[in-house]
Design a protein around this motif. Structure first.
Motif, PDB file in Angstrom:
ATOM      1  N   PRO A 195      -4.983  15.919  -3.786  1.00  0.00           N
ATOM      2  CA  PRO A 195      -4.706  14.960  -4.874  1.00  0.00           C
ATOM      3  C   PRO A 195      -3.368  15.202  -5.552  1.00  0.00           C
ATOM      4  CG  PRO A 195      -6.454  16.488  -5.491  1.00  0.00           C
ATOM      5  CD  PRO A 195      -6.219  16.679  -4.036  1.00  0.00           C
ATOM      6  N   ASP A 196      -2.940  16.450  -5.657  1.00  0.00           N
ATOM      7  CA  ASP A 196      -1.652  16.716  -6.294  1.00  0.00           C
ATOM      8  C   ASP A 196      -0.503  16.132  -5.472  1.00  0.00           C
ATOM      9  OD1 ASP A 196      -2.926  18.078  -8.331  1.00  0.00           O
ATOM     10  OD2 ASP A 196      -2.702  20.031  -7.372  1.00  0.00           O
ATOM     11  N   ALA A 197      -0.597  16.289  -4.161  1.00  0.00           N
ATOM     12  CA  ALA A 197       0.444  15.724  -3.300  1.00  0.00           C
ATOM     13  C   ALA A 197       0.389  14.199  -3.319  1.00  0.00           C
ATOM     14  CB  ALA A 197       0.272  16.244  -1.878  1.00  0.00           C
ATOM     15  N   LEU A 198      -0.812  13.641  -3.326  1.00  0.00           N
ATOM     16  CA  LEU A 198      -0.944  12.185  -3.395  1.00  0.00           C
ATOM     17  C   LEU A 198      -0.370  11.643  -4.695  1.00  0.00           C
ATOM     18  CD1 LEU A 198      -4.565  11.747  -1.990  1.00  0.00           C
ATOM     19  CD2 LEU A 198      -2.459  10.939  -0.919  1.00  0.00           C
ATOM     20  N   ARG A 199      -0.582  12.356  -5.775  1.00  0.00           N
ATOM     21  CA  ARG A 199      -0.055  11.923  -7.068  1.00  0.00           C
ATOM     22  C   ARG A 199       1.470  11.957  -7.055  1.00  0.00           C
ATOM     23  NH1 ARG A 199      -3.172  14.634  -9.624  1.00  0.00           N
ATOM     24  NH2 ARG A 199      -2.026  16.405 -10.477  1.00  0.00           N
ATOM     25  N   ALA A 200       2.046  12.998  -6.479  1.00  0.00           N
ATOM     26  CA  ALA A 200       3.504  13.077  -6.388  1.00  0.00           C
ATOM     27  C   ALA A 200       4.053  11.940  -5.523  1.00  0.00           C
ATOM     28  CB  ALA A 200       3.918  14.431  -5.818  1.00  0.00           C
ATOM     29  N   ASP A 201       3.361  11.639  -4.416  1.00  0.00           N
ATOM     30  CA  ASP A 201       3.770  10.513  -3.577  1.00  0.00           C
ATOM     31  C   ASP A 201       3.710   9.204  -4.356  1.00  0.00           C
ATOM     32  OD1 ASP A 201       4.145  12.171  -1.405  1.00  0.00           O
ATOM     33  OD2 ASP A 201       2.234  11.675  -0.438  1.00  0.00           O
ATOM     34  N   MET A 202       2.637   9.031  -5.153  1.00  0.00           N
ATOM     35  CA  MET A 202       2.469   7.812  -5.941  1.00  0.00           C
ATOM     36  C   MET A 202       3.621   7.641  -6.926  1.00  0.00           C
ATOM     37  SD  MET A 202      -0.631   6.782  -8.573  1.00  0.00           S
ATOM     38  CE  MET A 202      -0.144   8.084  -9.734  1.00  0.00           C
ATOM     39  N   ALA A 260       8.597   0.075 -10.620  1.00  0.00           N
ATOM     40  CA  ALA A 260       7.503  -0.039 -11.584  1.00  0.00           C
ATOM     41  C   ALA A 260       7.672   1.013 -12.668  1.00  0.00           C
ATOM     42  CB  ALA A 260       6.153   0.132 -10.881  1.00  0.00           C
ATOM     43  N   ILE A 261       8.085   2.212 -12.269  1.00  0.00           N
ATOM     44  CA  ILE A 261       8.465   3.261 -13.214  1.00  0.00           C
ATOM     45  C   ILE A 261       9.986   3.286 -13.309  1.00  0.00           C
ATOM     46  CG2 ILE A 261       8.596   5.755 -13.570  1.00  0.00           C
ATOM     47  CD1 ILE A 261       5.834   6.032 -12.439  1.00  0.00           C
ATOM     48  N   THR A 262      10.492   3.140 -14.541  1.00  0.00           N
ATOM     49  CA  THR A 262      11.946   3.116 -14.747  1.00  0.00           C
ATOM     50  C   THR A 262      12.404   4.125 -15.794  1.00  0.00           C
ATOM     51  OG1 THR A 262      11.709   1.323 -16.365  1.00  0.00           O
ATOM     52  CG2 THR A 262      12.121   0.684 -14.069  1.00  0.00           C
ATOM     53  N   SER A 263      11.470   4.887 -16.366  1.00  0.00           N
ATOM     54  CA  SER A 263      11.837   5.845 -17.406  1.00  0.00           C
ATOM     55  C   SER A 263      11.197   7.198 -17.121  1.00  0.00           C
ATOM     56  CB  SER A 263      11.382   5.346 -18.782  1.00  0.00           C
ATOM     57  OG  SER A 263       9.961   5.366 -18.882  1.00  0.00           O
ATOM     58  N   GLU A 264      11.826   8.251 -17.616  1.00  0.00           N
ATOM     59  CA  GLU A 264      11.312   9.606 -17.390  1.00  0.00           C
ATOM     60  C   GLU A 264       9.973   9.859 -18.090  1.00  0.00           C
ATOM     61  OE1 GLU A 264      12.333  11.680 -15.157  1.00  0.00           O
ATOM     62  OE2 GLU A 264      13.835  10.182 -14.620  1.00  0.00           O
ATOM     63  N   PRO A 265       9.764   9.386 -19.331  1.00  0.00           N
ATOM     64  CA  PRO A 265       8.462   9.633 -19.965  1.00  0.00           C
ATOM     65  C   PRO A 265       7.291   9.043 -19.189  1.00  0.00           C
ATOM     66  CG  PRO A 265      10.079   9.018 -21.627  1.00  0.00           C
ATOM     67  CD  PRO A 265      10.724   8.777 -20.301  1.00  0.00           C
ATOM     68  N   VAL A 266       7.437   7.827 -18.679  1.00  0.00           N
ATOM     69  CA  VAL A 266       6.350   7.219 -17.920  1.00  0.00           C
ATOM     70  C   VAL A 266       6.141   7.962 -16.604  1.00  0.00           C
ATOM     71  CG1 VAL A 266       5.580   5.114 -16.741  1.00  0.00           C
ATOM     72  CG2 VAL A 266       6.596   4.961 -19.018  1.00  0.00           C
ATOM     73  N   ALA A 267       7.229   8.374 -15.960  1.00  0.00           N
ATOM     74  CA  ALA A 267       7.098   9.160 -14.731  1.00  0.00           C
ATOM     75  C   ALA A 267       6.359  10.464 -14.996  1.00  0.00           C
ATOM     76  CB  ALA A 267       8.478   9.433 -14.142  1.00  0.00           C
ATOM     77  N   ARG A 288       6.659   8.871  -6.774  1.00  0.00           N
ATOM     78  CA  ARG A 288       7.895   8.539  -6.050  1.00  0.00           C
ATOM     79  C   ARG A 288       7.901   7.072  -5.630  1.00  0.00           C
ATOM     80  NH1 ARG A 288       7.341  13.877  -3.995  1.00  0.00           N
ATOM     81  NH2 ARG A 288       6.046  13.142  -2.261  1.00  0.00           N
ATOM     82  N   ALA A 289       6.757   6.592  -5.129  1.00  0.00           N
ATOM     83  CA  ALA A 289       6.692   5.201  -4.690  1.00  0.00           C
ATOM     84  C   ALA A 289       6.831   4.233  -5.868  1.00  0.00           C
ATOM     85  CB  ALA A 289       5.378   4.950  -3.950  1.00  0.00           C
ATOM     86  N   LEU A 290       6.232   4.563  -6.999  1.00  0.00           N
ATOM     87  CA  LEU A 290       6.371   3.709  -8.182  1.00  0.00           C
ATOM     88  C   LEU A 290       7.820   3.658  -8.661  1.00  0.00           C
ATOM     89  CD1 LEU A 290       3.144   4.737 -10.149  1.00  0.00           C
ATOM     90  CD2 LEU A 290       3.600   2.517  -9.095  1.00  0.00           C
ATOM     91  N   MET A 297       0.839  -1.187   0.000  1.00  0.00           N
ATOM     92  CA  MET A 297       0.000   0.000   0.000  1.00  0.00           C
ATOM     93  C   MET A 297       0.878   1.241   0.000  1.00  0.00           C
ATOM     94  SD  MET A 297      -3.098   0.834   2.638  1.00  0.00           S
ATOM     95  CE  MET A 297      -4.135   2.273   2.407  1.00  0.00           C
ATOM     96  N   THR A 298       0.451   2.288  -0.707  1.00  0.00           N
ATOM     97  CA  THR A 298       1.228   3.521  -0.777  1.00  0.00           C
ATOM     98  C   THR A 298       1.323   4.170   0.587  1.00  0.00           C
ATOM     99  OG1 THR A 298       0.221   3.841  -2.938  1.00  0.00           O
ATOM    100  CG2 THR A 298       1.486   5.670  -2.024  1.00  0.00           C
ATOM    101  N   THR A 299       2.509   4.635   0.955  1.00  0.00           N
ATOM    102  CA  THR A 299       2.674   5.380   2.191  1.00  0.00           C
ATOM    103  C   THR A 299       2.341   6.833   1.924  1.00  0.00           C
ATOM    104  OG1 THR A 299       4.413   3.883   2.934  1.00  0.00           O
ATOM    105  CG2 THR A 299       4.271   6.027   4.023  1.00  0.00           C
TER     106      THR A 299
END
Length: 401
Positions: A12-19, A28-35, A21-23, A1-3
């Motif tokens: 929501p903007d802060a939650l998205r930024a947290d998501m 799960a995210i390994t490239s800049e375009p997907v991030a 970072r966690a990915l 679960m996301t911390t």
């Protein structure tokens, strides 16, 4: 679960930024375009009825529609899995991409990846889902994404060829339209189910067929329509069932249920139990008569069936006997050792086959990415070669390295 930091729970903007970072932290995210895509698309706008913490949780799905039995038939996939599949797809600016299985959010992510010069089409068999996706896309500023009502089995021929086709429901087969709908160097990313086990496989064109570029663990709601799986399921007793999609495997519920009442034969391989998702794939594709054994928590707690069956475990079945994998702690094998429980008149022979496979995997294939998976369309050869699974539109052939 996301911390989630406490001050962020309503932002929501802060939650998205947290998501994001966690990915990244979980690879799960390994490239800049997907991030950048995940940072740009407001995920909560595609889940307006869900709490923010659920919308931005890495590993939980968001229910969208249920059937008359209360089972999910459409969900917004977990962010972690969406990120993994988009990394597998390697989408570039200007590409033309088809998504099979609409929800809106993933199509918006793809639109971010292809940019203003790219084209994204998302198709679904369910009018409610298409209408919902269209509403969410327009509301979130992604009006350029095309939404189509159709059976994903046939694709969307009007837009072919596509550089990428991404399937967001568990597919039992690969129809000809998905292969012919790709460009010569196109890629298909599909959660393919083989003998009850699903992996997200990135397939590249290989002549008339496909060859895997990568595969990852995945769990999706099943495909509807013409592409729906046709499985055989046998309920042995309350809380115990076996299932298979291999037409060559016959399930005798009465005889297999009787086998469970016979004394269990427990055998140990002396081989390491490790990388369970890789081991599961190997066993599923190597067992000569493979099924999947499921047991409820109550049955496991009674001691009748091992806990390995709680989420389903590869089983080897005959007319009147069954064998499946177990594990125990053993420091001599690196922490855990794999073993087998077998029941029935053929318990010993089934256990021997299973144990040999456990040892072979540990010795020769105990690593990630050891399998190369091919899909070969057209009639199947006779007899069907080992490491080959028959589908409606072709065969899945696997080699191990």
């Amino acid at each position: 679960m996301t911390t989630i930091d406490e001050p962020h729970v309503h932002d929501p903007d802060a939650l998205r930024a947290d998501m994001v970072r966690a990915l990244r932290d979980q690879d799960a995210i390994t490239s800049e375009p997907v991030a950048a895509a995940f940072a740009a698309v407001p995920r909560h706008r595609f889940a307006p009825d869900a709490p923010l913490d659920l919308a931005y949780d890495l590993h939980r799905t968001v229910p969208v529609k249920k059937d008359e039995h209360g089972l999910d038939i459409s969900v917004m996939s977990a962010a972690h899995l969406q990120a993994v599949m988009l990394e597998q797809a390697n989408i570039e600016p200007g590409m033309k991409v088809l998504e099979i299985g609409s929800g809106g959010y993933n199509a918006a992510l793809i639109q971010e990846l292809v940019g203003s010069d790219g084209v994204v089409t998302t198709v679904d068999i369910d009018r409610d889902i298409v209408d919902r996706a269209r509403l969410c896309l327009d509301d979130s500023g992604y009006g350029q994404v095309k939404t189509v009502l159709a059976d994903g089995e046939t694709g969307v021929p009007d837009g072919t060829p596509y550089d990428r086709i991404i399937v967001t429901a568990a597919a039992w087969d690969i129809p000809p339209s998905w292969i012919s709908g790709l460009t010569g160097n196109g890629r298909l990313v599909v959660p393919l189910t083989v003998r009850g086990t699903t992996r997200s496989i990135a397939f590249d064109r290989d002549g008339e067929g496909l060859v895997s570029h990568s595969y990852r663990l995945a769990r999706f709601v099943p495909m509807q329509g013409e592409g729906a799986a046709k499985e055989s399921k046998a309920v042995l007793r309350d809380g115990v069932a076996v299932q298979t999609d291999d037409v060559r495997v016959r399930l005798n519920a009465e005889a297999l249920n009787h086998a469970l009442d016979t004394p269990k034969m427990e055998s140990w391989s002396g081989a390491a139990y490790d990388l369970p998702d890789e081991l599961e794939l190997y066993l599923t594709l190597q067992l000569s008569s493979a099924a999947r054994l499921h047991a409820s928590k109550d049955v496991v707690e009674s001691g009748l069936v091992d806990a390995s069956a709680l989420l389903g475990v590869p089983a080897l079945v005959s007319e009147d006997s069954i064998a499946y994998r177990i594990r125990r702690e053993n420091e001599d094998t690196g922490g855990f050792e794999s073993g087998v429980v077998a029941h029935g008149p053929q318990a010993e022979s089934l256990a021997d086959e299973y144990l040999n496979l456990l040892r072979r995997w540990a010795q020769d294939h105990r690593r990630r990415g050891a399998a190369t998976i091919r899909f070969l369309p057209g009639p199947a050869p006779s007899p069907l070669p080992q490491d080959t699974v028959l589908k409606r539109h072709g065969i899945v052939a696997v080699s191990w390295h």
